[in-house]
Design a protein around this motif. Structure first.
Motif, PDB file in Angstrom:
ATOM      1  N   PRO A  24      14.304  20.109  39.138  1.00  0.00           N
ATOM      2  CA  PRO A  24      14.910  19.605  40.384  1.00  0.00           C
ATOM      3  C   PRO A  24      16.205  20.328  40.746  1.00  0.00           C
ATOM      4  CG  PRO A  24      14.255  17.784  38.971  1.00  0.00           C
ATOM      5  CD  PRO A  24      14.140  19.031  38.154  1.00  0.00           C
ATOM      6  N   TYR A  25      16.979  20.727  39.738  1.00  0.00           N
ATOM      7  CA  TYR A  25      18.197  21.502  39.993  1.00  0.00           C
ATOM      8  C   TYR A  25      17.850  22.794  40.724  1.00  0.00           C
ATOM      9  CZ  TYR A  25      21.868  19.108  37.236  1.00  0.00           C
ATOM     10  OH  TYR A  25      22.819  18.237  36.776  1.00  0.00           O
ATOM     11  N   MET A  26      16.884  23.527  40.188  1.00  0.00           N
ATOM     12  CA  MET A  26      16.564  24.846  40.735  1.00  0.00           C
ATOM     13  C   MET A  26      15.960  24.749  42.132  1.00  0.00           C
ATOM     14  SD  MET A  26      15.336  27.023  37.380  1.00  0.00           S
ATOM     15  CE  MET A  26      14.097  25.848  36.831  1.00  0.00           C
ATOM     16  N   VAL A  27      15.135  23.748  42.357  1.00  0.00           N
ATOM     17  CA  VAL A  27      14.572  23.545  43.699  1.00  0.00           C
ATOM     18  C   VAL A  27      15.693  23.273  44.701  1.00  0.00           C
ATOM     19  CG1 VAL A  27      13.135  22.023  45.120  1.00  0.00           C
ATOM     20  CG2 VAL A  27      12.329  22.749  42.868  1.00  0.00           C
ATOM     21  N   ALA A  28      16.631  22.412  44.304  1.00  0.00           N
ATOM     22  CA  ALA A  28      17.748  22.067  45.187  1.00  0.00           C
ATOM     23  C   ALA A  28      18.649  23.273  45.427  1.00  0.00           C
ATOM     24  CB  ALA A  28      18.558  20.923  44.580  1.00  0.00           C
ATOM     25  N   GLN A  29      18.849  24.088  44.420  1.00  0.00           N
ATOM     26  CA  GLN A  29      19.708  25.275  44.549  1.00  0.00           C
ATOM     27  C   GLN A  29      19.118  26.275  45.542  1.00  0.00           C
ATOM     28  OE1 GLN A  29      19.631  26.267  40.447  1.00  0.00           O
ATOM     29  NE2 GLN A  29      21.163  24.739  39.875  1.00  0.00           N
ATOM     30  N   VAL A  30      17.821  26.536  45.407  1.00  0.00           N
ATOM     31  CA  VAL A  30      17.179  27.477  46.325  1.00  0.00           C
ATOM     32  C   VAL A  30      17.186  26.925  47.747  1.00  0.00           C
ATOM     33  CG1 VAL A  30      15.019  28.628  46.914  1.00  0.00           C
ATOM     34  CG2 VAL A  30      15.778  28.560  44.534  1.00  0.00           C
ATOM     35  N   ALA A  31      16.907  25.637  47.883  1.00  0.00           N
ATOM     36  CA  ALA A  31      16.927  25.013  49.215  1.00  0.00           C
ATOM     37  C   ALA A  31      18.321  25.077  49.826  1.00  0.00           C
ATOM     38  CB  ALA A  31      16.456  23.562  49.116  1.00  0.00           C
ATOM     39  N   GLY A  32      19.346  24.838  49.018  1.00  0.00           N
ATOM     40  CA  GLY A  32      20.721  24.904  49.514  1.00  0.00           C
ATOM     41  C   GLY A  32      21.102  26.302  49.948  1.00  0.00           C
ATOM     42  N   VAL A  79      19.373  25.479  29.690  1.00  0.00           N
ATOM     43  CA  VAL A  79      18.162  25.076  28.963  1.00  0.00           C
ATOM     44  C   VAL A  79      18.047  25.863  27.671  1.00  0.00           C
ATOM     45  CG1 VAL A  79      15.629  25.060  29.017  1.00  0.00           C
ATOM     46  CG2 VAL A  79      16.918  24.352  31.041  1.00  0.00           C
ATOM     47  N   ALA A  80      18.249  27.178  27.754  1.00  0.00           N
ATOM     48  CA  ALA A  80      18.162  28.032  26.565  1.00  0.00           C
ATOM     49  C   ALA A  80      19.206  27.661  25.524  1.00  0.00           C
ATOM     50  CB  ALA A  80      18.323  29.501  26.961  1.00  0.00           C
ATOM     51  N   ALA A  81      20.358  27.174  25.980  1.00  0.00           N
ATOM     52  CA  ALA A  81      21.439  26.786  25.065  1.00  0.00           C
ATOM     53  C   ALA A  81      21.220  25.401  24.469  1.00  0.00           C
ATOM     54  CB  ALA A  81      22.772  26.829  25.802  1.00  0.00           C
ATOM     55  N   GLY A  82      20.200  24.698  24.947  1.00  0.00           N
ATOM     56  CA  GLY A  82      19.922  23.365  24.434  1.00  0.00           C
ATOM     57  C   GLY A  82      20.758  22.275  25.069  1.00  0.00           C
ATOM     58  N   ARG A  83      21.364  22.575  26.204  1.00  0.00           N
ATOM     59  CA  ARG A  83      22.216  21.593  26.875  1.00  0.00           C
ATOM     60  C   ARG A  83      21.496  20.869  28.005  1.00  0.00           C
ATOM     61  NH1 ARG A  83      28.275  24.252  27.297  1.00  0.00           N
ATOM     62  NH2 ARG A  83      28.355  25.137  25.187  1.00  0.00           N
ATOM     63  N   MET A  84      20.229  21.223  28.238  1.00  0.00           N
ATOM     64  CA  MET A  84      19.483  20.641  29.346  1.00  0.00           C
ATOM     65  C   MET A  84      18.005  20.794  29.051  1.00  0.00           C
ATOM     66  SD  MET A  84      19.946  21.712  33.343  1.00  0.00           S
ATOM     67  CE  MET A  84      19.755  20.484  34.634  1.00  0.00           C
ATOM     68  N   THR A  85      17.185  19.850  29.521  1.00  0.00           N
ATOM     69  CA  THR A  85      15.739  19.974  29.349  1.00  0.00           C
ATOM     70  C   THR A  85      15.141  20.689  30.554  1.00  0.00           C
ATOM     71  OG1 THR A  85      15.190  17.898  30.464  1.00  0.00           O
ATOM     72  CG2 THR A  85      15.737  17.770  28.109  1.00  0.00           C
ATOM     73  N   ILE A  86      13.990  21.284  30.375  1.00  0.00           N
ATOM     74  CA  ILE A  86      13.345  21.969  31.489  1.00  0.00           C
ATOM     75  C   ILE A  86      12.942  20.972  32.571  1.00  0.00           C
ATOM     76  CG2 ILE A  86      11.027  21.879  30.493  1.00  0.00           C
ATOM     77  CD1 ILE A  86      12.593  24.791  32.523  1.00  0.00           C
TER      78      ILE A  86
END
Length: 227
Positions: free
Chosen positions: A78-86, A66-73
């Protein structure tokens, strides 16, 4: 849901096999074996789910993107929620497997949780742990953003990133057990409790600082993986 599902599976794999190497096989394979277990798990997932989600499997990496401008917040959440759940699911499965051995004790043997200070591996202090996690995550994020840049050879990206994780573990296991990944730390800490849970803040804050700093450098052009 394809991308979050891929991130769930990838982070589950990293925790199960990386932390599992420490808990189930650490006495046999040593720190070098554990280091390669984390790196090889990442390499496998990079080629397995990379085409689906990019294989972040790490909230710090997602925020760095996100900070690099390659992804929106909006896409990152959803990525981060899935990562923590995994990671939690991976730690839960690891605990169930480890508990199948008569002499296993969560309090004594742990679950591959991160930490620092008296009684933890090399017994490094908090400042050493904080510095290592920030710098290691920063350098890890530099490799990730560089290896996935427009001019980087795509076929080698997963290998470069996985080997970087191996090196980070070879150097840092005795310092913190190596996090560079808030999800990887959250999963085991929730089950280990106690000191692991009390020290968890460092393994959330430090990797995020390091990854976001690297992302900003790429976004400003000081380090430009898209050049």
């Amino acid at each position: 849901m394809q991308k979050p599902l891929a991130e769930f599976i990838g982070t589950f794999t990293l925790v199960l096999f990386g932390c599992g190497a420490a808990v189930l096989a650490g006495a046999d394979i040593g720190l070098t074996g554990i280091s390669f277990a984390f790196g090889l798990a990442l390499i496998g997932m990079a080629y397995g789910i990379g085409p689906v989600s990019g294989c972040h499997i790490n909230p710090a990496v997602t925020l760095g993107a996100v900070a690099a401008g390659r992804m929106t917040i909006g896409d990152a959440i959803p990525y981060m929620v899935a990562q923590v759940a995994g990671a939690i699911a991976g730690a839960a499965v690891l605990l169930m497997i480890a508990s199948g051995k008569a002499d296993y004790s969560l309090a004594t043997n742990g679950l591959g949780q991160n930490g620092w200070g008296e009684g933890y591996l090399g017994e490094y202090n908090m400042m050493a742990a904080l510095l290592f996690e920030i710098v290691a995550t920063f350098l890890f994020m530099v490799v990730i953003l560089g290896a996935t840049g427009a001019n980087a050879p795509a076929a080698w990206g997963g290998l470069a990133i996985g080997l970087a994780l191996v090196v980070i573990h070879l150097v840092g296991i005795n310092v913190t057990g190596v996090s560079v990944n808030p999800a990887r730390s959250i999963g085991p800490a929730l089950f280990a409790g106690g000191t692991a849970l009390a020290q968890l803040w460092l393994f959330i804050v430090a990797p995020i600082i390091g990854a976001v700093a690297a992302g900003i450098l790429f976004r400003t052009g000081l380090l430009d993986g898209e050049a």
